[in-house]
Motif scaffolding. Structure first.
Motif, PDB file in Angstrom:
ATOM      1  N   LEU A 115     -48.968   2.624  -3.955  1.00 37.53           N
ATOM      2  CA  LEU A 115     -49.721   2.548  -5.203  1.00 37.53           C
ATOM      3  C   LEU A 115     -50.294   1.153  -5.422  1.00 37.53           C
ATOM      4  N   ALA A 116     -49.491   0.142  -5.124  1.00 40.31           N
ATOM      5  CA  ALA A 116     -49.961  -1.238  -5.304  1.00 40.31           C
ATOM      6  C   ALA A 116     -51.180  -1.511  -4.429  1.00 40.31           C
ATOM      7  N   PHE A 117     -51.195  -0.949  -3.227  1.00 38.51           N
ATOM      8  CA  PHE A 117     -52.307  -1.177  -2.306  1.00 38.51           C
ATOM      9  C   PHE A 117     -53.547  -0.381  -2.714  1.00 38.51           C
ATOM     10  N   ALA A 118     -53.336   0.840  -3.230  1.00 40.26           N
ATOM     11  CA  ALA A 118     -54.463   1.730  -3.473  1.00 40.26           C
ATOM     12  C   ALA A 118     -55.041   1.634  -4.876  1.00 40.26           C
ATOM     13  N   SER A 119     -54.285   1.099  -5.817  1.00 39.84           N
ATOM     14  CA  SER A 119     -54.733   1.129  -7.210  1.00 39.84           C
ATOM     15  C   SER A 119     -55.920   0.201  -7.437  1.00 39.84           C
ATOM     16  N   GLY A 120     -56.785   0.639  -8.343  1.00 39.89           N
ATOM     17  CA  GLY A 120     -57.897  -0.198  -8.758  1.00 39.89           C
ATOM     18  C   GLY A 120     -57.579  -0.838 -10.090  1.00 39.89           C
ATOM     19  N   LYS A 121     -58.631  -1.233 -10.810  1.00 37.58           N
ATOM     20  CA  LYS A 121     -58.434  -1.836 -12.113  1.00 37.58           C
ATOM     21  C   LYS A 121     -58.264  -0.743 -13.163  1.00 37.58           C
ATOM     22  N   GLU A 122     -57.672  -1.137 -14.296  1.00 38.92           N
ATOM     23  CA  GLU A 122     -57.514  -0.184 -15.383  1.00 38.92           C
ATOM     24  C   GLU A 122     -58.894   0.245 -15.884  1.00 38.92           C
ATOM     25  N   GLY A 123     -58.945   1.471 -16.452  1.00 36.12           N
ATOM     26  CA  GLY A 123     -60.187   1.936 -17.037  1.00 36.12           C
ATOM     27  C   GLY A 123     -60.513   1.171 -18.305  1.00 36.12           C
ATOM     28  N   HIS A 124     -61.784   1.135 -18.661  1.00 37.08           N
ATOM     29  CA  HIS A 124     -62.208   0.373 -19.837  1.00 37.08           C
ATOM     30  C   HIS A 124     -62.776   1.273 -20.930  1.00 37.08           C
TER      31      HIS A 124
END
Length: 278
Positions: free
Chosen positions: A114-123
């Motif tokens: 998850l740490a590798f694949a996650s992007g930024k939080e939605g806005h």
């Protein structure tokens, strides 16, 4: 990600302390939700220290939710069961089976993915309908507690655990939606009602039903729903081309946590053997 993992460590350690404090409190009578149980548990110092660690974990959770997608934070919070299991094996000398040690490793692997694949939080701010729906869900958690408290032991633990998970899920989403102090915003009331109800339901479920069943319900309730809300309504995304890895990592981390569900309430310390009398 560091804040999410640190929050998981705080919650995992708090579970051990709160379990010891709740056991030392007077059990009360009846089989439903025992609101007074919390007041009796507050007389135990271990329970109070556990609450303090919960408070620190919550602050770290808020920071994490402000910088990471909800699905990452939710999986990290479920991983607190792995922390509890490791602490119980050391402090309380609880024996972990090979399967459970493997589950700890699986949880770590899922979080790494998850740490590798996650992007930024939605806005996205979330619609007004979502805010009122969140308040409705928080009161639904209270209703679920009333209904679940009157069920037989086995289904009671599952229903109360699920209700607690939904309440904690409300808190996760509410933290993302809050933007400044506005007492006219229904999200603030959803946060208070959902969080308070979740804590009472989970405490009652752990003392009066199957720990494994209650914790499994809580893990499912607080991870899947908020993750869906984050992706569909708040715009949470993954790194380009790594959506599949995020899905696998999330599933692996949650599955490993479910395997460790019996550590939702740390096992009691094994008493020292009595010396033989002549």
């Amino acid at each position: 990600m560091i804040c999410a993992l640190a929050s998981s460590v705080c919650f995992g350690a708090a579970s051990v302390l709160q379990a010891m404090g709740a056991r030392a409190a007077e059990p009360g009578t009846g089989g439903g939700v025992d609101v007074a149980l919390m007041w009796r548990a507050l007389r135990q110092w271990r329970y109070l220290v556990g609450l303090g660690m919960d408070g620190l974990g919550f602050v770290l959770q808020i920071v994490a939710l402000r910088t990471l997608p909800i699905y990452v934070v939710g999986a990290a919070l479920a991983a607190s069961l792995a922390v509890t299991a490791v602490i119980a094996s050391r402090v309380l000398r609880v024996r972990l089976s090979r399967v459970e040690w493997a589950a700890v490793a699986v949880v770590c692997a899922g979080l790494a993915m998850l740490a590798f694949a996650s992007g930024k939080e939605g806005h996205r701010d979330g619609s007004e309908a979502l805010r009122w729906a969140l308040l409705g869900v928080s009161f639904g958690v209270l209703l679920l507690g009333v209904v679940g408290g009157g069920l037989p032991e086995r289904p009671r633990a599952l229903v109360l655990g699920l209700g607690a998970g939904f309440g904690f899920g409300v808190v996760e989403v509410a933290v993302r939606l809050i933007d400044g102090v506005d007492l006219a915003d229904p999200v603030w009331y959803a946060l208070l009602v959902g969080g308070g109800a979740a804590f009472i339901l989970l405490t009652s479920a752990l003392q009066r039903g199957s720990v494994t069943t209650a914790t499994a319900g809580a893990v499912l309730g607080e991870t899947i729903g908020p993750a869906i809300v984050g992706v569909v309504w708040l715009g949470d995304r993954t790194r380009d081309g790594f959506g599949w890895l995020a899905v696998v990592g999330f599933a692996v981390a949650v599955a490993g946590s479910l395997t460790l569900a019996r550590f939702g309430e740390a096992p009691a310390p094994v008493p020292a053997p009595e010396s033989a009398t002549p």
